[in-house]
Design an enzyme around this catalytic site. Sequence first.
Site, PDB file in Angstrom:
ATOM      1  N   GLU A  30     -19.418   0.317 -12.256  1.00  0.00           N
ATOM      2  CA  GLU A  30     -20.465  -0.548 -12.817  1.00  0.00           C
ATOM      3  C   GLU A  30     -21.344   0.233 -13.786  1.00  0.00           C
ATOM      4  O   GLU A  30     -21.533   1.439 -13.632  1.00  0.00           O
ATOM      5  CB  GLU A  30     -21.310  -1.125 -11.666  1.00  0.00           C
ATOM      6  N   CYS A  68     -13.369  -3.810 -12.546  1.00  0.00           N
ATOM      7  CA  CYS A  68     -12.936  -3.884 -11.148  1.00  0.00           C
ATOM      8  C   CYS A  68     -11.971  -2.742 -10.817  1.00  0.00           C
ATOM      9  O   CYS A  68     -11.329  -2.162 -11.699  1.00  0.00           O
ATOM     10  CB  CYS A  68     -12.217  -5.201 -10.888  1.00  0.00           C
ATOM     11  N   GLU A  72      -9.060  -2.888  -9.423  1.00  0.00           N
ATOM     12  CA  GLU A  72      -7.660  -3.175  -9.760  1.00  0.00           C
ATOM     13  C   GLU A  72      -7.364  -2.836 -11.217  1.00  0.00           C
ATOM     14  O   GLU A  72      -6.349  -2.228 -11.544  1.00  0.00           O
ATOM     15  CB  GLU A  72      -7.358  -4.668  -9.537  1.00  0.00           C
ATOM     16  N   CYS A  80     -10.104 -10.710  -8.317  1.00  0.00           N
ATOM     17  CA  CYS A  80     -10.823 -11.733  -9.084  1.00  0.00           C
ATOM     18  C   CYS A  80      -9.895 -12.323 -10.157  1.00  0.00           C
ATOM     19  O   CYS A  80      -8.793 -11.813 -10.409  1.00  0.00           O
ATOM     20  CB  CYS A  80     -12.078 -11.144  -9.731  1.00  0.00           C
TER      21      CYS A  80
END
Length: 131
Positions: free
Chosen positions: A44, A53, A55, A86
């Site tokens: 982040e 993310c 992944e 997501c």
Amino acid sequence: MTYEELAKLSVEAKKIALPPYSNFHVGAALLTKGGKVYLGGNIETSSYSLTICAERTAVFKAISEGEREFKAVAIASDSPDFCPPCGSCRQVLFDLCGNIDVVLINHKGEIKVLKMSELLPYAFSDIDLKK
Ligand code: THU
């Protein structure tokens, strides 16, 4: 490598996550057809929407090292339950890794295996770009 082993690596990968704002750690372990594993954690930034993310971190690491063929991705998180990828990650995984197995692990150490095609049915892909 078994899917249980891959799932345990995704739990380990949570340690390399950098989520100072959500404090929600996600780890991913991406297994190539050749048997190599690429780990990723969510990262982040202070401009929240620029977050990546776990992944996608793992996928981009692998692709940028020249990998093109994949077997499975395992995902672990701070949630006690299974953490599904997501929507953005589903598109990236399907596009760059194909119809791989997705291995989810919860806090009890139980695993659930799904196919990418179950997570992203009727997906847009490179085929749709062909005229
Ligand atoms: N996150 C992931 O890393 N993977 C997912 O599939 C779901 C969400 C991250 C993004 C953000 O850093 C944090 O989890 C909270 O949404």
